[in-house]
Every structure is written in structure tokens, then in C-alpha cells.
Design a protein around this motif. Structure first.
Motif, mmCIF file in Angstrom:
data_model
loop_
_atom_site.group_PDB
_atom_site.id
_atom_site.type_symbol
_atom_site.label_atom_id
_atom_site.label_comp_id
_atom_site.label_asym_id
_atom_site.label_seq_id
_atom_site.Cartn_x
_atom_site.Cartn_y
_atom_site.Cartn_z
ATOM 1 N N SER A 254 0.816 -1.217 0.000
ATOM 2 C CA SER A 254 0.000 0.000 0.000
ATOM 3 C C SER A 254 0.848 1.265 0.000
ATOM 4 C CB SER A 254 -0.915 0.003 1.228
ATOM 5 O OG SER A 254 -0.153 -0.013 2.429
ATOM 6 N N HIS A 257 -0.461 4.238 -1.934
ATOM 7 C CA HIS A 257 -1.697 4.781 -1.348
ATOM 8 C C HIS A 257 -1.372 5.650 -0.123
ATOM 9 C CE1 HIS A 257 -2.710 0.964 -3.397
ATOM 10 N NE2 HIS A 257 -3.760 1.660 -3.819
ATOM 11 N N ALA A 283 -5.820 7.663 -2.478
ATOM 12 C CA ALA A 283 -5.565 6.898 -1.255
ATOM 13 C C ALA A 283 -6.684 5.900 -0.992
ATOM 14 C CB ALA A 283 -5.405 7.846 -0.071
ATOM 15 N N VAL A 286 -6.821 2.048 -1.894
ATOM 16 C CA VAL A 286 -6.144 1.002 -1.118
ATOM 17 C C VAL A 286 -7.104 -0.151 -0.826
ATOM 18 C CG1 VAL A 286 -6.692 1.943 1.175
ATOM 19 C CG2 VAL A 286 -4.600 0.599 0.860
#
Length: 417
Positions: A254, A257, A283, A286
Motif C-alpha cells: 500500500s 496509497h 488513497a 487502497v
């Protein structure tokens, strides 16, 4: 009037002022002698304690000469001694890093002598220990309680690199991991210079290890320091570089993100609503990752905090109705339970208190601010303390309200680790 004269005019000794600000007496002595300057969060608290504005404080700090008749020599075992020991570790690590970085470019046959220990699991042991330390850090109150263990691990890792015990790249990855944790502890304790040094070392080690995600995360953490000092343009530059590195990293993680989430904070600080919203939307993706994109250590972004992050960005941008609605929703989901973060709830409470300050609602400031102060005291979190000191800057005319004034005094008394 100098800094020391202002303190004496108010009837405070160096010890009393140090206790109010949560620092050592020798720190106050160094400020008054002009040897060092207070960090931005300390400036706010110092101005409040001395009953002056930040511009007035800047004038006092700029006056030449030694203003105090009181002296204090270094005491054995003080934090300054610990920092000197840490500086020795850093210098030695930088020297080793220079050599180790060159080793990564050697042909395979020339580097075989350094890989035997990896086959025996040496580097894996370091990675396992680091992962354990991150879990302990998340649960620790106060955060700086684990610093001696981190330092011991750094020394051991230095010895391994210096003696070429283990493959260079895995050991450098372990170093990039561990220096990020050391930086987190320093940042939580408002030791910005130490945090930046640790993050720079983490980025350098990540680069030489070819670990793009580790490298990117070190830059993200460095960007947080810049934003704490209201240097949002510099933070945006670091985050742009971090985004490029994350795109070269592991798509199952991630990292990209998290970069986007922090970019939203930088854009909000710059007043760019459209860029902030786009970054938050990136973001949010994710949630589309197939598995768990976080490792619970140097990468913990899993999307669970996106609601409170979005609320905080709305506060920065002055969209108070949207901010309050979002943060109230987040507040119910950060109710304290075993293992849950004081920092998360403290940040949400402080955000709601800031909304009250912007609306000049003393009741809202005090209601949420007092609970955040309790959490800051219970956890000794420099992070919550920083947020609360920034809240004081928003009080405006409400400083004359006795309830708000009492809250401001409580915030000033918070001891940073």
C-alpha cells in the motif's frame, strides 16, 4: 529585555520554566545563552509560558549576548549524553553505509563471501526483530520507552555490516527499516533534527538495498517533519519523489496509497482543495488491493484511518461543516479499547477542538481539548502535544475566557518525551 530577563520578571526560575515546558533545565539555559534555539512546538509553549506573542518571542531570541547569570554544566546521563552516543552510531553507520553501498555493485562472484550468513537466516533474524519492535512501539506508552532497545539493535546491526556478516542488501534493508523506527521515536518526542537524520539514513540504506518501498516510506516520514514546521512546499517535493519510487515498488503493498494520503495533507496545507481531493481519492483505492498491503511495521497504511484523515484535511481547508461531520463519525470508531491508539483518538479530538476555535465556541474547545490533554498525559505522546499546541494558536479572543485559559495552561504544562 532578553529572554532570561522576561523569565525573571515573571518570577520563574529556570527549573520552573523547564518543568512547565517539559524540558531539562540545561535546555532553558542554552536558549537563554543563545547556544540553541527552541523547536517550533517548543516556541509556542515558551511564548504562552512567558505571556508574549510568537513575534515578540522571536525578537527576544534574536537579542545578542548571554542574558542569564545562571549557569548549568552538562550532567552525566542527561539526554545530551545520549544524543552524543547516538551521533557516534550515526557517523559510524554512515561510514559503513558508504562501503556497503559499493559492495552492492560488485559482481556476484565477488560478493559470495558476504552471503553465507544470509543462507543461515542472519538477515531474517534482524527483520524479525525489527517487526517485533514495531509492534511494541505501537503499544508502548510512552513511545520513547523502547528507544534503548532500538539503539542496541542499531549497534548490533552496525557490527554485522562492519564485519560483513550477512548479505549486504538484506542487512541494508533491515537498517532502512530500523532507522525509520528510530526516526518515529524521535519525531514523537519533538526531536526533529534526530528524526530527519534517521529518515535520511533510512532513505540512503533503502536506496543502496534497492528496496523502493522502504526508500519511499522514509521520504514520506521525512515529509511529516517538514509539514510539522509548516514547510508544505518542501513536503510536496519529498512526496513527489516518494510517489515515483512507490510506482517502482511492489504493487501488492500500500506504499503508493500512503504517499497519496500524505500528499493530501501537504496540498491542504497549501490551500489546494482540488489536488487534496484527488490525492484522497487515490488513497481510497487502497481498499481494492487483493490482500493486506500493510506489513504492520514500516508500512502500516491499510485505509482504516482514511475517514479521520479526510476530516483533518477539511479542517485545514476551512470546510468546517464537512470536517465536523467526518470527524464525529471517526470519533465513534476510535473509542479506546485494548490495543487501540491514543494518538488516533487524540488527533480526532484535537481536530474537533480546532473546529470549535475557528467558530469561537469555547464550550467545544474545552470539551474536546480536555479529553485530548488527558490522552497526551497518559501516553506522553509528543504527537498529541504538538497538535494541542497548534490548537492554542487558534484561540484568538477566547484566550480571555477562563476555561480556555486554563486549557491553554494545561497544554503548556504537557511534558514532551
Amino acid at each position: 529585555m532578553g529572554l532570561a530577563k522576561r523569565r525573571r520578571t515573571l518570577g520563574h526560575s529556570q527549573e520552573e520554566l523547564a518543568r512547565m515546558l517539559g524540558v531539562d533545565r540545561t535546555t532553558v539555559c542554552r536558549w537563554e545563552s543563545g547556544k540553541t534555539a527552541p523547536q517550533p512546538p517548543q516556541r509556542r509553549g515558551l511564548a504562552i509560558a512567558l505571556g508574549i506573542s510568537l513575534p515578540e518571542l522571536d525578537v527576544l531570541l534574536s537579542l545578542p549576548g548571554v542574558n542569564s547569570q545562571e549557569t548549568a554544566g552538562p550532567q552525566p546521563g542527561t539526554p545530551q549524553d545520549a544524543r552524543e552516543a547516538d551521533e557516534m552510531i550515526r557517523r559510524e553507520f554512515l561510514r559503513i553505509l558508504s562501503v556497503s553501498g559499493a559492495l552492492t555493485a560488485l559482481p556476484v562472484e565477488e560478493a559470495e563471501a558476504f552471503t553465507e550468513a544470509v543462507r543461515r537466516g542472519t538477515a531474517a533474524d534482524y527483520a524479525s526483530m525489527n517487526s517485533h519492535l514495531w509492534r511494541v512501539y505501537q503499544l508502548a506508552r510512552p513511545k520513547n520507552s523502547i528507544y534503548p532497545v532500538i539503539r542496541a539493535q542499531l549497534v548490533t546491526l552496525n557490527e554485522a555490516l562492519s564485519g560483513n556478516r550477512g548479505g549486504t542488501r538484506p542487512l541494508l534493508s533491515a537498517a532502512a527499516d530500523l532507522f525509520q523506527l528510530a526516526g518515529e521515536v524521535a519525531f514523537d518526542g519533538n526531536r526533529y533534527s534526530d528524526a530527519v537524520s534517521s529518515y535520511a539514513l533510512a532513505a540512503s540504506a533503502g536506496k543502496d538495498a534497492g528496496a523502493y518501498d522502504l526508500w519511499a516510506c522514509a521520504l514520506v516520514r521525512h515529509a511529516y517533519v517538514e509539514m510539522s514546521e509548516q514547510r508544505h512546499h518542501q513536503a510536496a517535493q519529498l512526496l513527489g519523489a516518494a510517489g515515483g519510487l512507490a510506482d517502482k515498488g511492489d504493487n501488492n503493498l500500500s506504499t503508493r496509497h500512503w504517499v497519496a494520503s500524505v500528499q493530501a495533507e501537504a496540498y491542504a496545507g497549501l490551500g489546494d482543495l482540488d489536488a487534496c481531493e484527488r490525492a484522497m481519492d487515490r488513497a481510497e483505492t487502497v481498499r481494492s488491493l487483493a490482500g493486506d498491503g500493510a506489513n504492520g511495521g514500516w508500512l502500516r497504511f491499510d485505509g482504516t484511518r482514511l475517514e479521520e484523515e479526510r476530516g483533518a484535511r477539511y479542517v485545514q481547508l476551512g470546510r468546517l461543516d464537512s470536517a465536523e461531520e467526518t470527524l464525529q463519525g471517526a470519533l465513534g470508531r476510535t473509542a479506546l479499547a485494548a490495543g487501540q491508539s491514543y494518538r488516533r483518538r487524540g488527533a480526532v479530538l484535537t481536530g474537533l477542538a480546532v473546529i470549535g476555535a475557528k467558530r469561537q465556541d469555547a464550550e467545544q474547545i474545552v470539551t474536546y481539548g480536555r479529553e485530548a490533554v488527558v490522552l497526551a498525559r497518559a501516553s506522553s505522546s509528543g504527537y498529541i502535544a504538538r497538535r494541542l499546541r497548534a490548537l492554542c494558536d487558534e484561540f484568538g479572543p477566547l484566550r480571555r475566557d477562563h476555561r480556555v485559559a486554563e486549557l491553554g495552561a494545561d497544554i503548556t504544562m504537557l511534558s514532551a518525551p
